[in-house]
Scaffold this active site. Structure first.
Site, mmCIF file in Angstrom:
data_model
loop_
_atom_site.group_PDB
_atom_site.id
_atom_site.type_symbol
_atom_site.label_atom_id
_atom_site.label_comp_id
_atom_site.label_asym_id
_atom_site.label_seq_id
_atom_site.Cartn_x
_atom_site.Cartn_y
_atom_site.Cartn_z
ATOM 1 N N ALA A 9 0.830 -1.216 0.000
ATOM 2 C CA ALA A 9 0.000 0.000 0.000
ATOM 3 C C ALA A 9 0.861 1.260 0.000
ATOM 4 N N GLY A 10 2.184 1.079 -0.052
ATOM 5 C CA GLY A 10 3.086 2.232 -0.137
ATOM 6 C C GLY A 10 3.331 2.617 -1.585
ATOM 7 N N PHE A 11 4.402 3.341 -1.798
ATOM 8 C CA PHE A 11 4.674 3.962 -3.099
ATOM 9 C C PHE A 11 5.064 2.916 -4.161
ATOM 10 N N ASP A 33 0.115 -5.430 4.568
ATOM 11 C CA ASP A 33 0.610 -4.084 4.881
ATOM 12 C C ASP A 33 0.050 -3.646 6.228
ATOM 13 N N LYS A 34 0.921 -3.030 7.026
ATOM 14 C CA LYS A 34 0.508 -2.560 8.362
ATOM 15 C C LYS A 34 -0.327 -1.283 8.284
ATOM 16 N N LEU A 35 -0.246 -0.600 7.134
ATOM 17 C CA LEU A 35 -0.873 0.714 6.945
ATOM 18 C C LEU A 35 -0.320 1.725 7.941
ATOM 19 N N THR A 123 18.227 -1.139 -1.191
ATOM 20 C CA THR A 123 18.441 0.225 -1.686
ATOM 21 C C THR A 123 19.904 0.485 -2.000
ATOM 22 N N ASP A 124 20.149 1.427 -2.909
ATOM 23 C CA ASP A 124 21.539 1.804 -3.204
ATOM 24 C C ASP A 124 22.217 2.430 -1.989
ATOM 25 N N GLU A 125 21.422 2.888 -1.013
ATOM 26 C CA GLU A 125 22.015 3.554 0.151
ATOM 27 C C GLU A 125 22.868 2.601 0.987
ATOM 28 N N TYR A 147 18.577 4.633 8.711
ATOM 29 C CA TYR A 147 17.750 3.953 7.706
ATOM 30 C C TYR A 147 18.587 2.970 6.895
ATOM 31 N N LYS A 151 18.406 -1.097 6.490
ATOM 32 C CA LYS A 151 18.187 -1.794 5.219
ATOM 33 C C LYS A 151 19.320 -2.778 4.938
ATOM 34 N N PRO A 202 12.783 23.663 0.916
ATOM 35 C CA PRO A 202 13.972 23.621 1.766
ATOM 36 C C PRO A 202 15.067 22.714 1.198
ATOM 37 N N ARG A 270 21.242 17.874 6.174
ATOM 38 C CA ARG A 270 20.896 16.621 6.857
ATOM 39 C C ARG A 270 22.173 16.107 7.545
HETATM 40 P P1 NAD Z 1 6.835 3.662 1.470
HETATM 41 O O1 NAD Z 1 7.315 4.298 2.721
HETATM 42 O O2 NAD Z 1 6.075 4.464 0.473
HETATM 43 O O3 NAD Z 1 5.906 2.398 1.826
HETATM 44 C C1 NAD Z 1 6.254 1.479 2.795
HETATM 45 C C2 NAD Z 1 5.031 0.585 3.028
HETATM 46 O O4 NAD Z 1 5.410 -0.421 3.990
HETATM 47 C C3 NAD Z 1 3.819 1.309 3.597
HETATM 48 O O5 NAD Z 1 2.649 0.944 2.905
HETATM 49 C C4 NAD Z 1 3.766 0.850 5.048
HETATM 50 O O6 NAD Z 1 2.455 0.827 5.598
HETATM 51 C C5 NAD Z 1 4.365 -0.548 4.949
HETATM 52 N N1 NAD Z 1 4.952 -0.998 6.224
HETATM 53 C C6 NAD Z 1 5.827 -0.316 7.011
HETATM 54 N N2 NAD Z 1 6.122 -1.060 8.101
HETATM 55 C C7 NAD Z 1 5.435 -2.222 7.983
HETATM 56 C C8 NAD Z 1 5.348 -3.387 8.787
HETATM 57 N N3 NAD Z 1 6.019 -3.497 9.940
HETATM 58 N N4 NAD Z 1 4.564 -4.398 8.356
HETATM 59 C C9 NAD Z 1 3.865 -4.296 7.177
HETATM 60 N N5 NAD Z 1 3.894 -3.214 6.393
HETATM 61 C C10 NAD Z 1 4.685 -2.186 6.788
HETATM 62 O O7 NAD Z 1 8.117 2.997 0.816
HETATM 63 P P2 NAD Z 1 8.614 3.001 -0.701
HETATM 64 O O8 NAD Z 1 9.267 4.278 -0.988
HETATM 65 O O9 NAD Z 1 7.527 2.477 -1.565
HETATM 66 O O10 NAD Z 1 9.762 1.891 -0.595
HETATM 67 C C11 NAD Z 1 9.433 0.512 -0.700
HETATM 68 C C12 NAD Z 1 10.694 -0.303 -0.502
HETATM 69 O O11 NAD Z 1 11.656 0.086 -1.481
HETATM 70 C C13 NAD Z 1 11.363 -0.085 0.852
HETATM 71 O O12 NAD Z 1 11.867 -1.319 1.283
HETATM 72 C C14 NAD Z 1 12.488 0.888 0.550
HETATM 73 O O13 NAD Z 1 13.547 0.722 1.459
HETATM 74 C C15 NAD Z 1 12.865 0.474 -0.844
HETATM 75 N N6 NAD Z 1 13.444 1.519 -1.700
HETATM 76 C C16 NAD Z 1 12.814 2.717 -1.841
HETATM 77 C C17 NAD Z 1 13.341 3.678 -2.708
HETATM 78 C C18 NAD Z 1 12.697 5.048 -2.882
HETATM 79 O O14 NAD Z 1 13.328 5.932 -3.468
HETATM 80 N N7 NAD Z 1 11.473 5.253 -2.436
HETATM 81 C C19 NAD Z 1 14.518 3.402 -3.420
HETATM 82 C C20 NAD Z 1 15.137 2.156 -3.236
HETATM 83 C C21 NAD Z 1 14.580 1.219 -2.383
HETATM 84 O O1 DAU Z 2 18.565 6.068 -2.809
HETATM 85 C C1 DAU Z 2 17.449 5.298 -2.497
HETATM 86 C C2 DAU Z 2 16.723 5.932 -1.334
HETATM 87 O O2 DAU Z 2 16.145 7.140 -1.832
HETATM 88 C C3 DAU Z 2 15.652 5.050 -0.731
HETATM 89 O O3 DAU Z 2 16.256 3.903 -0.180
HETATM 90 C C4 DAU Z 2 14.860 5.791 0.340
HETATM 91 O O4 DAU Z 2 13.792 4.992 0.800
HETATM 92 C C5 DAU Z 2 14.304 7.074 -0.269
HETATM 93 O O5 DAU Z 2 13.663 7.831 0.725
HETATM 94 C C6 DAU Z 2 15.425 7.892 -0.896
HETATM 95 O O6 DAU Z 2 16.324 8.393 0.119
HETATM 96 P P1 DAU Z 2 16.905 9.875 0.063
HETATM 97 O O7 DAU Z 2 17.308 10.298 1.399
HETATM 98 O O8 DAU Z 2 17.909 10.012 -1.036
HETATM 99 O O9 DAU Z 2 15.561 10.626 -0.429
HETATM 100 P P2 DAU Z 2 14.942 12.032 -0.063
HETATM 101 O O10 DAU Z 2 13.841 12.258 -1.044
HETATM 102 O O11 DAU Z 2 14.638 12.174 1.380
HETATM 103 O O12 DAU Z 2 16.139 13.044 -0.405
HETATM 104 C C7 DAU Z 2 16.694 13.106 -1.720
HETATM 105 C C8 DAU Z 2 17.802 14.150 -1.688
HETATM 106 O O13 DAU Z 2 17.202 15.452 -1.496
HETATM 107 C C9 DAU Z 2 18.783 13.990 -0.541
HETATM 108 O O14 DAU Z 2 20.086 14.362 -0.986
HETATM 109 C C10 DAU Z 2 18.302 14.955 0.516
HETATM 110 C C11 DAU Z 2 17.699 16.079 -0.312
HETATM 111 N N1 DAU Z 2 16.561 16.791 0.319
HETATM 112 C C12 DAU Z 2 15.511 16.042 0.741
HETATM 113 C C13 DAU Z 2 14.430 16.634 1.351
HETATM 114 C C14 DAU Z 2 13.259 15.817 1.830
HETATM 115 C C15 DAU Z 2 16.559 18.168 0.452
HETATM 116 O O15 DAU Z 2 17.525 18.851 0.027
HETATM 117 N N2 DAU Z 2 15.508 18.753 1.059
HETATM 118 C C16 DAU Z 2 14.450 18.059 1.539
HETATM 119 O O16 DAU Z 2 13.520 18.672 2.127
#
Ligand code: NAD
Ligand code: DAU
Length: 339
Positions: A9-11, A33-35, A123-125, A147, A151, A202, A270
């Site tokens: 239910a996430g992104f 999903d825990k929502l 994640t690449d992080e 974070y 991961k 910001p 940050r």
């Molecule tokens: P998100 O935060 O949008 O969604 C996370 C979902 O996980 C939510 O629906 C939440 O309710 C559910 N959740 C959280 N804790 C839970 C639990 N204990 N049990 C069941 N459900 C739970 O995340 P996203 O951005 O869609 O990322 C999804 C996955 O991809 C994550 O594992 C994240 O680390 C990874 N990822 C994200 C990105 C990015 O840029 N968004 C990039 C690389 C990897």
């Molecule tokens: O690289 C993969 C990761 O990307 C995922 O694993 C994470 O789940 C996802 O949240 C994302 O992490 P980041 O920390 O890179 O994403 P975020 O969108 O928070 O920030 C992207 C960049 O923008 C980072 O360099 C911080 C900067 N930033 C972010 C926010 C929210 C700002 O400058 N201002 C802001 O307000």
């Protein structure tokens, strides 16, 4: 193929479920999903009446709930996570609980259930920051935020289950993902929605940090390719090959929204901010995947989506989000430097 998808239910998970149901008529999907605050059940409105789809509200750290949801499944894809770096700096307990312990519970259940594939979405992080060549899958892990350390814990736990117990694990490490349905705490949706409302953007530090951007549909397709074509025990990078400085993204967003640079605020950085992420995705490309969505087109359609879908993000930004926003930005914006 009967899939257990967690965090659907996430992104990115919701993009993945829609993709699987659209392209695999034989597939059945259980979404556990825990929502949490980050979930939006509306992301799955288009499939909720599909008889091949079932939603279970529950926590991946709860072994009984997981066993019940996994019964009969052949494939498990774990998206569930606490996913926002800034929130992990305020407090990491939920990150360690879900991203590490939750992964272990899932792997253990998958081992008992004897599934055909377990895919851990990482994640690449986990590689940390690079100033050299893009990361390859066998590079060392040097996570630097609570974070990314969580991961990395989940990622290694899953691989250890393959090594020790023979669970057929595949890990994907994706880069920064953008697109419709992203909770507006992350850079792009936060800046788009702030700009649409004439609110300040910001930018942390000098905004010269670099991220590699991939559209959620391309990321979801990459994960599906790794699930179906990947070799157990292997890791696959899923990057967009779109490295951009944050300030470049910021200016693009402003231009697409039709707002001026006067909304930019340079705010306190940050803590421990990784400077640059970059991925070499040639290993996944060798399995037939490549990103399809051009960054300029993807950003334009994403901005359009947020323009059209105030009904989706306005309730989010007026809820729990306000408290988070105040804690994260109030002081920073007060002391900010205008562009
Ligand atoms: P998100 O935060 O949008 O969604 C996370 C979902 O996980 C939510 O629906 C939440 O309710 C559910 N959740 C959280 N804790 C839970 C639990 N204990 N049990 C069941 N459900 C739970 O995340 P996203 O951005 O869609 O990322 C999804 C996955 O991809 C994550 O594992 C994240 O680390 C990874 N990822 C994200 C990105 C990015 O840029 N968004 C990039 C690389 C990897
Ligand atoms: O690289 C993969 C990761 O990307 C995922 O694993 C994470 O789940 C996802 O949240 C994302 O992490 P980041 O920390 O890179 O994403 P975020 O969108 O928070 O920030 C992207 C960049 O923008 C980072 O360099 C911080 C900067 N930033 C972010 C926010 C929210 C700002 O400058 N201002 C802001 O307000």
């Amino acid at each position: 193929m009967q899939l257990l998808v967690t965090g659907g239910a996430g992104f990115i998970g919701s993009h993945f479920i829609r993709l699987v149901l659209a392209e695999h008529p034989e597939a059945r999907v259980v979404n556990l999903d825990k929502l949490t605050y980050a979930a939006s059940p509306a992301n799955l409105a288009s499939v909720e009446d599909d008889p091949r789809y079932r939603f279970v509200q529950g926590d991946i750290t709860d072994a009984a709930v997981v066993a019940e949801a996994m019964a009969g499944c052949t494939h498990v894809v774990n998206f569930a996570a606490e996913s926002h770096v800034d929130r992990s700096i305020h407090g990491a307990v939920d990150f360690i609980t879900t991203d590490v312990l939750g992964t272990w519970v899932l792997c253990d259940a998958a081992r008992s259930a004897g599934v055909d594939r377990y895919l851990q979405v990482s994640t690449d992080e986990v590689y940390g920051s690079t100033e050299g060549r893009p990361f390859q899958e066998d590079d060392p892990l040097r996570p630097s935020s609570p974070y990314s350390a969580s991961k990395a814990g989940g990622d290694l736990q899953a691989l250890a289950y393959m090594h020790t117990h023979g669970l057929p694990v595949v890990v994907t490490r994706g880069s920064n993902t953008y697109g419709p349905n992203q909770y507006p705490e992350k850079l792009i949706p936060l800046f788009v929605t702030n700009a649409l409302d004439g609110e300040p953007l910001p930018v942390y530090g000098d905004g010269r940090q670099v991220r590699d951007w991939i559209h959620a549909e391309d990321h979801a397709r990459g994960i599906l390719t790794a699930l179906l074509e990947g070799v157990p025990g292997e890791v696959y990078n899923v990057g967009g090959s779109n490295e951009r400085e944050n300030i470049w993204i910021t200016r693009q967003v402003l231009e697409l929204v039709g707002a001026g640079d006067d909304l930019i605020r340079y705010v306190a950085d940050r803590p421990g901010h990784d400077f640059r992420y970059a991925l070499d995705s040639s290993k996944l490309m060798a399995l037939g995947w490549s990103p399809r969505i051009d960054l300029a087109e993807g950003l334009a359609s994403t901005v359009q989506w947020y323009r059209d879908r105030r009904d989706w993000w306005e309730p989010i930004k007026s809820g729990e989000f306000r408290e988070f926003y105040q804690r994260q930005y109030e002081e920073r914006l007060h002391a900010a430097v205008r562009s």
